[in-house]
Design a protein around this motif. Sequence first.
Motif, PDB file in Angstrom:
ATOM      1  N   LYS A  40       0.838  -1.213   0.000  1.00  0.00           N
ATOM      2  CA  LYS A  40       0.000   0.000   0.000  1.00  0.00           C
ATOM      3  C   LYS A  40       0.869   1.257   0.000  1.00  0.00           C
ATOM      4  O   LYS A  40       0.396   2.345   0.321  1.00  0.00           O
ATOM      5  CB  LYS A  40      -0.899   0.000   1.244  1.00  0.00           C
ATOM      6  N   SER A  41       2.164   1.080  -0.298  1.00  0.00           N
ATOM      7  CA  SER A  41       3.133   2.196  -0.311  1.00  0.00           C
ATOM      8  C   SER A  41       3.204   2.914   1.030  1.00  0.00           C
ATOM      9  O   SER A  41       3.393   4.123   1.090  1.00  0.00           O
ATOM     10  CB  SER A  41       2.802   3.187  -1.429  1.00  0.00           C
ATOM     11  N   ARG A  42       3.029   2.150   2.088  1.00  0.00           N
ATOM     12  CA  ARG A  42       3.208   2.711   3.431  1.00  0.00           C
ATOM     13  C   ARG A  42       4.487   2.098   3.990  1.00  0.00           C
ATOM     14  O   ARG A  42       4.520   0.919   4.321  1.00  0.00           O
ATOM     15  CB  ARG A  42       2.001   2.335   4.301  1.00  0.00           C
ATOM     16  N   PHE A  43       5.536   2.887   4.036  1.00  0.00           N
ATOM     17  CA  PHE A  43       6.850   2.330   4.327  1.00  0.00           C
ATOM     18  C   PHE A  43       7.316   2.541   5.760  1.00  0.00           C
ATOM     19  O   PHE A  43       8.294   1.936   6.177  1.00  0.00           O
ATOM     20  CB  PHE A  43       7.887   2.903   3.352  1.00  0.00           C
ATOM     21  N   GLN A  44       6.640   3.386   6.514  1.00  0.00           N
ATOM     22  CA  GLN A  44       7.070   3.681   7.886  1.00  0.00           C
ATOM     23  C   GLN A  44       6.334   2.785   8.879  1.00  0.00           C
ATOM     24  O   GLN A  44       5.115   2.701   8.852  1.00  0.00           O
ATOM     25  CB  GLN A  44       6.784   5.151   8.209  1.00  0.00           C
ATOM     26  N   LEU A  45       7.106   2.121   9.735  1.00  0.00           N
ATOM     27  CA  LEU A  45       6.527   1.313  10.809  1.00  0.00           C
ATOM     28  C   LEU A  45       6.602   2.090  12.113  1.00  0.00           C
ATOM     29  O   LEU A  45       7.540   2.864  12.321  1.00  0.00           O
ATOM     30  CB  LEU A  45       7.334   0.026  10.996  1.00  0.00           C
ATOM     31  N   TYR A  46       5.633   1.856  12.978  1.00  0.00           N
ATOM     32  CA  TYR A  46       5.629   2.485  14.304  1.00  0.00           C
ATOM     33  C   TYR A  46       5.439   1.403  15.358  1.00  0.00           C
ATOM     34  O   TYR A  46       4.900   0.330  15.062  1.00  0.00           O
ATOM     35  CB  TYR A  46       4.476   3.510  14.407  1.00  0.00           C
ATOM     36  N   SER A  47       5.847   1.713  16.569  1.00  0.00           N
ATOM     37  CA  SER A  47       5.660   0.761  17.673  1.00  0.00           C
ATOM     38  C   SER A  47       4.191   0.376  17.797  1.00  0.00           C
ATOM     39  O   SER A  47       3.849  -0.770  18.094  1.00  0.00           O
ATOM     40  CB  SER A  47       6.134   1.379  18.990  1.00  0.00           C
ATOM     41  N   GLU A  48       3.309   1.340  17.548  1.00  0.00           N
ATOM     42  CA  GLU A  48       1.858   1.096  17.652  1.00  0.00           C
ATOM     43  C   GLU A  48       1.390   0.026  16.664  1.00  0.00           C
ATOM     44  O   GLU A  48       0.425  -0.686  16.916  1.00  0.00           O
ATOM     45  CB  GLU A  48       1.064   2.390  17.402  1.00  0.00           C
ATOM     46  N   ASP A  49       2.084  -0.083  15.522  1.00  0.00           N
ATOM     47  CA  ASP A  49       1.711  -1.107  14.530  1.00  0.00           C
ATOM     48  C   ASP A  49       1.922  -2.499  15.115  1.00  0.00           C
ATOM     49  O   ASP A  49       1.109  -3.398  14.927  1.00  0.00           O
ATOM     50  CB  ASP A  49       2.549  -0.963  13.256  1.00  0.00           C
ATOM     51  N   TYR A  50       3.021  -2.651  15.837  1.00  0.00           N
ATOM     52  CA  TYR A  50       3.306  -3.942  16.463  1.00  0.00           C
ATOM     53  C   TYR A  50       2.288  -4.221  17.557  1.00  0.00           C
ATOM     54  O   TYR A  50       1.736  -5.323  17.642  1.00  0.00           O
ATOM     55  CB  TYR A  50       4.724  -3.959  17.046  1.00  0.00           C
ATOM     56  N   ASP A  51       2.016  -3.216  18.374  1.00  0.00           N
ATOM     57  CA  ASP A  51       1.041  -3.380  19.463  1.00  0.00           C
ATOM     58  C   ASP A  51      -0.330  -3.772  18.929  1.00  0.00           C
ATOM     59  O   ASP A  51      -0.982  -4.680  19.449  1.00  0.00           O
ATOM     60  CB  ASP A  51       0.914  -2.085  20.278  1.00  0.00           C
ATOM     61  N   ALA A  52      -0.753  -3.096  17.878  1.00  0.00           N
ATOM     62  CA  ALA A  52      -2.071  -3.379  17.291  1.00  0.00           C
ATOM     63  C   ALA A  52      -2.118  -4.802  16.736  1.00  0.00           C
ATOM     64  O   ALA A  52      -3.102  -5.526  16.911  1.00  0.00           O
ATOM     65  CB  ALA A  52      -2.379  -2.370  16.187  1.00  0.00           C
ATOM     66  N   PHE A  53      -1.038  -5.204  16.080  1.00  0.00           N
ATOM     67  CA  PHE A  53      -0.960  -6.557  15.518  1.00  0.00           C
ATOM     68  C   PHE A  53      -1.012  -7.597  16.637  1.00  0.00           C
ATOM     69  O   PHE A  53      -1.776  -8.561  16.575  1.00  0.00           O
ATOM     70  CB  PHE A  53       0.330  -6.700  14.705  1.00  0.00           C
ATOM     71  N   LEU A  54      -0.216  -7.369  17.684  1.00  0.00           N
ATOM     72  CA  LEU A  54      -0.190  -8.293  18.819  1.00  0.00           C
ATOM     73  C   LEU A  54      -1.556  -8.363  19.497  1.00  0.00           C
ATOM     74  O   LEU A  54      -2.053  -9.454  19.812  1.00  0.00           O
ATOM     75  CB  LEU A  54       0.893  -7.865  19.814  1.00  0.00           C
TER      76      LEU A  54
END
Length: 195
Positions: free
Chosen positions: A111-125
């Motif tokens: 989706k051309s979204r290249f920046q990861l954030y800590s919140e992305d990991y938290d949401a996934f977990l």
Amino acid sequence: MSTKNKLSLTLRPAMIHECLVVAEEYNKFKDWSQVREEVLGNNLLQARTESTLKTIYGEVSKRLKNLTDAELALMNYSESDAQHLVWLAICREYLFTRQFAVEVLSGYFDKSRFQLYSEDYDAFLNAKAEWHENLDNITQKSRYKSQQIMFKMLVECGLATKNKEILHQNLSPQVKAVIVEKNPDDLAIFPGEYH
């Protein structure tokens, strides 16, 4: 629930150097019991204590046993091949990491979204914890540690920068070929054009 279906968090980094040492021994002997003897008997991982040596060897060999002989033969070919194959071994061993690679890394990249954030990991977990009781029960400390290790592994395996930007992966033709031979679906763990 079998351990293969149970989502486990990896609490150790990629250990690429250790993987290279163990893979080199395997490519010599093609026999895991002989490899264990050599690595432990000669402290090839240069651990300070025997218990640390056994723990690290145990984790590294558990991961590498997920690779085929053809994949292991390419481990010492180039740095990027080693990084890709270590990532592959980790994703085959840890379903949680594999799903993160496919759903978050490759999903965002597409989706051309290249920046990861800590919140992305938290949401996934958190999303996975709804379906997997063992993840729901982990402590905040373990959550934080697993997140730090996930991002560290992404950097070590060349999948993201230290600033958590996802990097496009270029698998070598040799690595791509051996992965496709075993399971073409594994290409989805590499952000970019391979799925």
